[in-house]
Design a protein around this motif. Structure first.
Motif, PDB file in Angstrom:
ATOM      1  N   MET A 178       0.823  -1.183   0.000  1.00 49.65           N
ATOM      2  CA  MET A 178       0.000   0.000   0.000  1.00 49.65           C
ATOM      3  C   MET A 178       0.878   1.261   0.000  1.00 49.65           C
ATOM      4  N   LEU A 179       1.937   1.202   0.775  1.00 45.95           N
ATOM      5  CA  LEU A 179       2.827   2.353   0.809  1.00 45.95           C
ATOM      6  C   LEU A 179       3.615   2.443  -0.486  1.00 45.95           C
ATOM      7  N   THR A 180       3.578   3.585  -1.089  1.00 47.51           N
ATOM      8  CA  THR A 180       4.339   3.744  -2.324  1.00 47.51           C
ATOM      9  C   THR A 180       5.802   4.000  -1.995  1.00 47.51           C
ATOM     10  N   LYS A 181       6.614   3.927  -3.027  1.00 48.51           N
ATOM     11  CA  LYS A 181       8.040   4.145  -2.842  1.00 48.51           C
ATOM     12  C   LYS A 181       8.321   5.562  -2.326  1.00 48.51           C
ATOM     13  N   LYS A 182       7.551   6.496  -2.873  1.00 48.25           N
ATOM     14  CA  LYS A 182       7.728   7.893  -2.486  1.00 48.25           C
ATOM     15  C   LYS A 182       7.510   8.083  -0.989  1.00 48.25           C
ATOM     16  N   VAL A 183       6.412   7.480  -0.492  1.00 43.93           N
ATOM     17  CA  VAL A 183       6.078   7.611   0.930  1.00 43.93           C
ATOM     18  C   VAL A 183       7.177   7.006   1.786  1.00 43.93           C
ATOM     19  N   LYS A 184       7.667   5.843   1.343  1.00 43.66           N
ATOM     20  CA  LYS A 184       8.732   5.185   2.119  1.00 43.66           C
ATOM     21  C   LYS A 184       9.972   6.068   2.197  1.00 43.66           C
ATOM     22  N   LYS A 185      10.266   6.706   1.086  1.00 44.96           N
ATOM     23  CA  LYS A 185      11.432   7.579   1.044  1.00 44.96           C
ATOM     24  C   LYS A 185      11.256   8.750   2.009  1.00 44.96           C
ATOM     25  N   ARG A 186      10.057   9.333   1.951  1.00 50.42           N
ATOM     26  CA  ARG A 186       9.778  10.462   2.851  1.00 50.42           C
ATOM     27  C   ARG A 186       9.837  10.018   4.308  1.00 50.42           C
ATOM     28  N   ALA A 187       9.322   8.832   4.587  1.00 51.18           N
ATOM     29  CA  ALA A 187       9.301   8.336   5.966  1.00 51.18           C
ATOM     30  C   ALA A 187      10.714   8.179   6.494  1.00 51.18           C
ATOM     31  N   SER A 188      11.608   7.615   5.675  1.00 49.85           N
ATOM     32  CA  SER A 188      12.974   7.425   6.163  1.00 49.85           C
ATOM     33  C   SER A 188      13.661   8.772   6.381  1.00 49.85           C
ATOM     34  N   LEU A 189      13.355   9.719   5.497  1.00 43.40           N
ATOM     35  CA  LEU A 189      13.899  11.069   5.670  1.00 43.40           C
ATOM     36  C   LEU A 189      13.430  11.669   6.990  1.00 43.40           C
ATOM     37  N   LEU A 190      12.134  11.464   7.261  1.00 40.94           N
ATOM     38  CA  LEU A 190      11.523  12.015   8.467  1.00 40.94           C
ATOM     39  C   LEU A 190      12.142  11.407   9.728  1.00 40.94           C
ATOM     40  N   VAL A 191      12.283  10.082   9.720  1.00 42.50           N
ATOM     41  CA  VAL A 191      12.859   9.394  10.878  1.00 42.50           C
ATOM     42  C   VAL A 191      14.261   9.927  11.152  1.00 42.50           C
ATOM     43  N   LEU A 192      15.017  10.089  10.070  1.00 44.70           N
ATOM     44  CA  LEU A 192      16.373  10.613  10.196  1.00 44.70           C
ATOM     45  C   LEU A 192      16.348  12.010  10.821  1.00 44.70           C
ATOM     46  N   PHE A 193      15.435  12.831  10.320  1.00 49.71           N
ATOM     47  CA  PHE A 193      15.335  14.215  10.790  1.00 49.71           C
ATOM     48  C   PHE A 193      14.969  14.270  12.270  1.00 49.71           C
ATOM     49  N   ILE A 194      13.968  13.478  12.662  1.00 51.72           N
ATOM     50  CA  ILE A 194      13.520  13.502  14.059  1.00 51.72           C
ATOM     51  C   ILE A 194      14.625  12.994  14.979  1.00 51.72           C
ATOM     52  N   THR A 195      15.300  11.903  14.567  1.00 50.28           N
ATOM     53  CA  THR A 195      16.388  11.385  15.402  1.00 50.28           C
ATOM     54  C   THR A 195      17.476  12.445  15.581  1.00 50.28           C
ATOM     55  N   ALA A 196      17.809  13.112  14.484  1.00 45.57           N
ATOM     56  CA  ALA A 196      18.855  14.138  14.571  1.00 45.57           C
ATOM     57  C   ALA A 196      18.443  15.255  15.524  1.00 45.57           C
ATOM     58  N   THR A 197      17.192  15.704  15.413  1.00 46.45           N
ATOM     59  CA  THR A 197      16.731  16.769  16.306  1.00 46.45           C
ATOM     60  C   THR A 197      16.752  16.309  17.755  1.00 46.45           C
ATOM     61  N   ALA A 198      16.290  15.080  17.976  1.00 41.86           N
ATOM     62  CA  ALA A 198      16.237  14.570  19.344  1.00 41.86           C
ATOM     63  C   ALA A 198      17.641  14.479  19.928  1.00 41.86           C
ATOM     64  N   ILE A 199      18.581  13.963  19.132  1.00 42.61           N
ATOM     65  CA  ILE A 199      19.954  13.855  19.618  1.00 42.61           C
ATOM     66  C   ILE A 199      20.523  15.247  19.905  1.00 42.61           C
TER      67      ILE A 199
END
Lengths: 235, 77, 142
Positions: C1-22
Motif C-alpha cells: 500500500m505504501l508507495t516508494k515515495k512515501v517510504k522515502k519520505r518516511a525514512s527522511l523524516l525518521v532521520l530528521f527527528i532522530t537528529a533533532t532529538a539527539i
C-alpha cells in the motif's frame, strides 16, 4: 462512498457538530464552574488557592495536546500529502497558543500565594515558554509567508522540531530539580489528588475541550470557505 | 456568606483573577473566530451572487458548500 | 500500500527527528547545571567548584523540629535525608513554608554547611486533599 476527506461532506458534519456543542455548552460550563468554585473543598495546605488549578491544569494539558496534534498532522501531511491536514494544523495552532498562555499566566498567579514568587526560570516554566514560542512561530509563518505551499513546508518543520519539546515539558519535573511540583495525575499508578478535587478538574477539562472543539470547527469552516472562495475565482 | 465566597480566605484575588482572565480570553477568542467566519461567509456569498446566472447555476450544482453558505446567508438577511 | 515515495519520505523524516532529538539531548546535557533550579545539600557537598560569592539556590525539606523563629531571624535546617545545611534568613516567608515541607532558599553559601538566605520560596508537593482527610491521616499515624 462517503469520503471523509471531501470538504463538502466535512462541511455538513461541522455545522451539525457546532449546533450540538452550542446547545449543551453553557449548561455544562455552569455545572463545572459551580463544582470548581463552590462545591469542591479547599486544599489542606493551599486553602482556596487550589481552585486556580481547575483552569491552570486543563489549559496546560490542552496546550500540550494541541501541539502534539499539530506535529502528528504535520508528519502525516508530509508523508501522504493530504491537504486537509494542513488546514487542520492551521486551525488548531491559535487554540494551542491561547491555552498555553492561559496556563502560564494562571500558573504565575498561583505561584504568588503558594511559592512566594510570580516567576521562576525553572525547567517546567521555561519549557512552557518555549512551547508558546513554537506556537508563535508556527502562526507567524502562516501569516507572513505568502506562498501557501511554502508556508506549509516551513511550519511543518517547526511543528516537527517542536515535538521534541513536548516530552521535555512532561518530564521536566522529574529529570531536573524544579520549583514546580511533579505531576499529581499519573497515567499508571494511583493519583495523589483526592477524588473530590479530581472530579471538578476533569469536568472543567471536558468543558474546555468542548470549547476547543467549537473553536476548531469554526476555524476549520472558515478555512474551507476560504479555499472554496479561491477556487471560485479560478472558474 | 457571599463575602466569604468572594474573599476565599484571602486567596480571592488570585482565584478570581485567574478565572476571569481565562474566561475573558476564551470569550474574546470566540468572538474573534466567529467574526472572521461570518466575514468569510458574507464575502463568499456576495461573490456567488455577483456571478452570471449560468455560472452561478454550475457552482451551486457542483459545490454543496457554496449552496449551503448561500442559503444560510440569505436566511440571515 | 505504501508507495516508494512515501517510504522515502518516511525514512527522511525518521532521520530528521532522530537528529533533532539527539541535538536536543546534547544541548540539555551541556546545560544540565543551569537547568537545575536548585541544588540539594548532597550536590553542594560533593561539588568542588563552589563560588561562595555567587547567589545560588538550595532546596530540600525543612527538617522536623529545627525551625526557630526569633525577632531577628528565622533559622532552619534543609535536608535531603542524606545531608543537611543550616539556613538563616531575615524577612517574610510564604504562607506554605513549614516544617517537613519543601523549600527553596536563594542566597549565598558561607561554607558547605551554612547558608544565608535572601529569599525563601515554598516548594509545593503533588498531594491535593481536603483538610478533613488530612486530620484523619494524622490520627491514623498516632
Amino acid at each position: 462512498m462517503f469520503n471523509l476527506f471531501n470538504n463538502s461532506n466535512i462541511f455538513g458534519l461541522i455545522e451539525v457538530l457546532i449546533n450540538f456543542i452550542n446547545s449543551i455548552f453553557f449548561a455544562l460550563l455552569l455545572v463545572a464552574l459551580s463544582f470548581a468554585l463552590i462545591f469542591s473543598p479547599p486544599d489542606y495546605l493551599q486553602g482556596d488557592s487550589v481552585r486556580i488549578m481547575y483552569v491552570h491544569v486543563p489549559a496546560a494539558w490542552i496546550g500540550l495536546a494541541s501541539f502534539t496534534c499539530i506535529s502528528i498532522l504535520s508528519i502525516l501531511n508530509f508523508l501522504f500529502k493530504i491537504k486537509n491536514f494542513s488546514l487542520m494544523t492551521k486551525s488548531i495552532a491559535p487554540i494551542g497558543l491561547v491555552f498555553t498562555c492561559i496556563a502560564i499566566v494562571t500558573g504565575s498567579i498561583w505561584g504568588q500565594p503558594t511559592w512566594g514568587t510570580f516567576w521562576a526560570w525553572d525547567a517546567r516554566i521555561t519549557s512552557m515558554v518555549i512551547l508558546a514560542i513554537f506556537y508563535l512561530s508556527f502562526i507567524a509563518i502562516h501569516k507572513f509567508v505568502s506562498e501557501e505551499s511554502k508556508a506549509i513546508k516551513i511550519s511543518s518543520i517547526v511543528a516537527i522540531v517542536g515535538l521534541v519539546n513536548v516530552p521535555i515539558i512532561k518530564y521536566s519535573v522529574e529529570w531536573w530539580s524544579t520549583l514546580h511540583q511533579p505531576a499529581s495525575i499519573k497515567i499508571t499508578g494511583t493519583s495523589s489528588i483526592h477524588s473530590s478535587m479530581l472530579m471538578p478538574l476533569l469536568l472543567m477539562f471536558f468543558v474546555l475541550i468542548l470549547y476547543c472543539a467549537l473553536i476548531f470547527l469554526m476555524k476549520y469552516k472558515t478555512e474551507i470557505i476560504r479555499i472554496k472562495k479561491k477556487n471560485l475565482k479560478r472558474l | 456568606m457571599i463575602y466569604n465566597f468572594i474573599q476565599m480566605n484571602g486567596y480571592g484575588i488570585f482565584v478570581w483573577s485567574s478565572f476571569i482572565i481565562t474566561f475573558l480570553v476564551c470569550g474574546i477568542f470566540y468572538y474573534k473566530t466567529r467574526k472572521s467566519l461570518k466575514k468569510y461567509e458574507k464575502e463568499f456569498a456576495k461573490e456567488i451572487e455577483a456571478l452570471s446566472i449560468e455560472q452561478k447555476k454550475t457552482v451551486l450544482e457542483n459545490s454543496k458548500v457554496a449552496s449551503k453558505v448561500l442559503s444560510s446567508f440569505n436566511k440571515s438577511i | 500500500m505504501l508507495t516508494k515515495k512515501v517510504k522515502k519520505r518516511a525514512s527522511l523524516l525518521v532521520l530528521f527527528i532522530t537528529a533533532t532529538a539527539i541535538g536536543a539531548v546534547l544541548i540539555l546535557k551541556s546545560l544540565n547545571k543551569n537547568i537545575l533550579y536548585f541544588n540539594s545539600p548532597t550536590e553542594i557537598k560533593i561539588s568542588e567548584d563552589i563560588d561562595f560569592n555567587k547567589r545560588i539556590r538550595i532546596g530540600g525539606m525543612v527538617k522536623k523540629n529545627t525551625l526557630e523563629i526569633t525577632d531577628q531571624e528565622i533559622r532552619f535546617v534543609v535536608t535531603d535525608f542524606k545531608n543537611e545545611i543550616k539556613v538563616s534568613f531575615k524577612g517574610t516567608v510564604p504562607n506554605l513554608f513549614a516544617e517537613e515541607k519543601g523549600v527553596v532558599a536563594e542566597g549565598k553559601l558561607q561554607d558547605k554547611k551554612f547558608f544565608i538566605a535572601e529569599r525563601i520560596l515554598a516548594k509545593h508537593d503533588e498531594n491535593y486533599m481536603p483538610p478533613e482527610l488530612k486530620d484523619i491521616k494524622k490520627e491514623n499515624v498516632k
